[in-house]
Write a protein that holds these residues in place. Structure first.
Motif, short mmCIF file in Angstrom:
data_model
loop_
_atom_site.label_atom_id
_atom_site.label_comp_id
_atom_site.label_asym_id
_atom_site.label_seq_id
_atom_site.Cartn_x
_atom_site.Cartn_y
_atom_site.Cartn_z
N ILE A 8 0.83 -1.21 0.00
CA ILE A 8 0.00 0.00 0.00
C ILE A 8 0.87 1.26 0.00
N PHE A 9 2.08 1.15 0.59
CA PHE A 9 2.95 2.34 0.67
C PHE A 9 3.44 2.73 -0.73
N THR A 10 3.87 1.72 -1.48
CA THR A 10 4.34 1.96 -2.84
C THR A 10 3.20 2.48 -3.70
N LEU A 24 0.86 12.23 2.57
CA LEU A 24 0.79 11.93 4.01
C LEU A 24 0.53 10.43 4.19
N GLY A 25 0.94 9.66 3.18
CA GLY A 25 0.75 8.21 3.22
C GLY A 25 1.98 7.51 3.79
N GLN A 26 2.90 7.14 2.91
CA GLN A 26 4.11 6.42 3.33
C GLN A 26 4.87 7.23 4.38
N GLY A 27 5.32 6.54 5.44
CA GLY A 27 5.94 7.24 6.55
C GLY A 27 7.42 7.54 6.31
N PHE A 28 7.69 8.70 5.75
CA PHE A 28 9.09 9.16 5.67
C PHE A 28 9.10 10.68 5.83
N SER A 113 -1.28 -4.41 12.16
CA SER A 113 0.17 -4.44 12.30
C SER A 113 0.86 -4.08 10.99
N TYR A 114 2.13 -3.71 11.13
CA TYR A 114 2.97 -3.35 9.99
C TYR A 114 3.02 -4.53 9.02
N ASP A 115 2.98 -4.24 7.72
CA ASP A 115 2.73 -5.30 6.74
C ASP A 115 3.84 -6.33 6.61
N HIS A 162 3.62 1.81 18.22
CA HIS A 162 2.94 0.91 17.28
C HIS A 162 2.49 1.61 16.00
N ASN A 163 2.93 1.03 14.90
CA ASN A 163 2.46 1.43 13.58
C ASN A 163 1.35 0.44 13.20
N PRO A 164 0.14 0.85 12.84
CA PRO A 164 -0.25 2.20 12.44
C PRO A 164 -0.97 3.03 13.51
N VAL A 193 11.36 0.32 16.30
CA VAL A 193 11.99 1.34 15.44
C VAL A 193 11.58 2.77 15.81
N TYR A 194 10.42 2.92 16.46
CA TYR A 194 9.99 4.28 16.86
C TYR A 194 10.32 4.56 18.33
N GLU A 195 11.30 3.84 18.88
CA GLU A 195 11.57 3.94 20.33
C GLU A 195 11.82 5.37 20.82
N GLY A 223 16.80 4.68 11.10
CA GLY A 223 16.03 5.47 10.14
C GLY A 223 15.04 6.45 10.75
N LYS A 224 14.28 5.99 11.75
CA LYS A 224 13.25 6.86 12.33
C LYS A 224 13.87 7.83 13.33
N THR A 225 14.82 7.33 14.12
CA THR A 225 15.38 8.16 15.19
C THR A 225 16.06 9.41 14.65
N TYR A 308 5.17 8.17 13.56
CA TYR A 308 4.94 9.26 12.58
C TYR A 308 3.46 9.46 12.32
N PHE A 309 2.59 8.68 12.96
CA PHE A 309 1.24 8.52 12.44
C PHE A 309 0.13 8.88 13.42
N LEU A 310 -1.00 9.33 12.84
CA LEU A 310 -2.23 9.39 13.62
C LEU A 310 -3.35 8.84 12.75
N VAL A 355 -8.43 6.22 8.53
CA VAL A 355 -7.33 6.61 7.64
C VAL A 355 -6.11 6.91 8.50
N ARG A 356 -4.94 6.42 8.05
CA ARG A 356 -3.69 6.75 8.74
C ARG A 356 -3.00 7.88 7.99
N PHE A 357 -2.72 8.95 8.72
CA PHE A 357 -1.99 10.09 8.15
C PHE A 357 -0.59 10.15 8.76
N1 GLN Z 1 7.11 2.22 7.56
C1 GLN Z 1 6.55 3.02 6.52
C2 GLN Z 1 5.08 3.22 6.80
O1 GLN Z 1 4.48 2.55 7.60
C3 GLN Z 1 6.63 2.40 5.16
C4 GLN Z 1 7.82 1.69 4.74
C5 GLN Z 1 7.56 1.03 3.40
O2 GLN Z 1 7.28 1.70 2.43
N2 GLN Z 1 7.62 -0.26 3.37
O3 GLN Z 1 4.52 4.09 6.16
#
Ligand code: GLN
Ligand code: PMP
Length: 381
Positions: A8-10, A24-28, A113-115, A162-164, A193-195, A223-225, A308-310, A355-357
């Motif tokens: 879904i991120f791609t 505001l989709g993929q978390g970067f 959970s994260y995919d 926790h993502n998401p 990773v979001y510690e 990456g996140k820190t 990164y998310f709400l 929706v996750r933003f």
């Molecule tokens: N961790 C990022 C997110 O949840 C995405 C990373 C990825 O694209 N696989 O948005």
């Protein structure tokens, strides 16, 4: 596999790029990491650190990870046998699952959970079993945990922050998980990773609970820190017996890579805590801005204590199917986001209208996204 051939991120990042939508989709983050980190990477690159790293990881990074875990959490790991550097947290998780899950084993995981967890379990021939968290609190309940554990359960994946959902598990919830691991002799695989991206509460590694250090693989990354998600420098820490098995798989996934970035990550782990603290306080402010904007556009916004998310419920806007809405939103509003149901075992369940933003964006970008969503919600686009 959980998300089909393309994640879904791609998909959503491609849609944002094709439509010119704010992503505001993929978390970067759309901003860079600290200058001292970039300087350390450039110095390593220019300083000849460009050949294979040792399989376990660059010595300076192994030492820095051990020092970080001890300083922050009182967890002691032997750098030579209890830490493995990986190509992002993703590779640490995949290698651990491939190493430890046998065909037919069950792996319990928080749901949503994260995919990559479900995908990793499927690659290993195991079966993912959801431990369902219910919105808007997303609390881990003993009944949901009990329901997910059977005699075939081998391992539990725990992700906090926790993502998401943005939940930060509290001590009581972690104690439930630890008790289940001890009682059923399970391995815990934690994704932390979001510690350092925490806005309320505190990060408690599961490995710090009684009886857990000897059965937990703790995964994190740089990456996140430090806002360098493209670096993909991650690690797994745990008892030597488990890390040896992770290493045995990892050597055939990618062997060893990112040598200059490993050196820079070692420097970053020794930055004063104020560096990550400043990022967390900037992100807290961004979370609040986006939450306020979404509320004024009519969304019901859920609390987020980390990441990164709400999440926001779109039913007050007359929308029930957030996946359908997210496919339209880039075209209609010029904003891309991710349907929370993409992370759920049952997309028709409680996440259907959520929706996750991602709020890890520059303030001007968030302001523009809010303006666009306000115009869309008032029918003015
Ligand atoms: N961790 C990022 C997110 O949840 C995405 C990373 C990825 O694209 N696989 O948005
Ligand atoms: N775990 C979680 C919960 C994530 O959100 C992400 C997103 N990047 C990852 C792992 C992957 O981490 P890495 O990029 O270090 O592989």
């Amino acid at each position: 596999m959980t998300s089909g051939p393309t994640t879904i991120f791609t998909t959503m990042t491609a849609l944002a790029e094709a439509t010119g939508a704010i992503n505001l989709g993929q978390g970067f983050p759309d901003f860079d990491g600290p200058p001292a980190l970039l300087d350390a990477a450039a110095a390593a690159l220019r300083g000849g650190q460009n050949q294979y790293a040792p399989l376990a990881g660059v010595g300076a990074l192994l030492e820095a990870i051990a020092a970080h875990q001890e300083r922050r959490y009182g967890l002691r790991f032997d750098p030579s046998s209890e830490i493995q550097v990986t190509f992002g947290a993703t590779e640490a998780l995949a290698a651990a699952l491939l190493a430890l899950v046998e065909r037919g084993d069950e792996v319990a995981m928080l749901d949503p959970s994260y995919d990559s967890y479900g995908a990793g379990v499927a690659l290993a021939g195991g079966r993912a079993v959801p431990i369902v968290l219910e919105p808007p609190e997303w609390r881990l309940e003993a009944a949901a945990l009990d329901a997910a554990i059977t005699p075939r359960t081998r391992l539990i994946i725990v992700n906090s922050p926790h993502n998401p959902t943005g939940r930060v598990l509290d001590r009581a919830e972690l104690e439930l998980l630890a008790a289940a691991c001890r009682k059923h002799d399970l391995i815990a695989l934690t994704d932390e990773v979001y510690e350092h991206l925490i806005y309320e509460g505190e990060h408690i590694p599961l490995a710090t609970l009684p009886g857990m250090a000897e059965r937990t693989i703790t995964v994190s990354g740089i990456g996140k820190t430090h806002s360098v998600t493209g670096w993909k420098i991650g690690w797994a820490c745990g008892p030597a017996e488990l890390i040896t098995r992770v290493r045995a798989v990892k050597q055939y996934l990618s062997f060893a890579g990112g040598t200059p970035l490993q050196h820079a990550s070692a420097a970053a782990l020794r930055f004063p805590d104020s560096v990550a603290g400043e990022l967390a306080s900037a992100l807290r402010d961004k979370r609040d801005r986006l939450a306020a904007g979404l509320r004024s556009a009519g969304f019901e916004v859920f609390a987020s204590a980390g990441t990164y998310f709400l999440n926001a419920d779109v039913s007050p806007l007359g929308e029930e199917d957030a996946a359908a809405l997210c496919a339209r939103l880039p075209h209609e509003a010029g904003v891309a986001a991710i349907p929370t149901s993409a992370f759920a075992a049952d997309p028709a369940g409680a996440t259907r209208s959520l929706v996750r933003f991602a709020f890890c964006k520059r303030d001007a970008v968030l302001a523009e996204a809010i303006e666009r969503l306000l115009a869309w919600a008032s029918g003015g686009t």
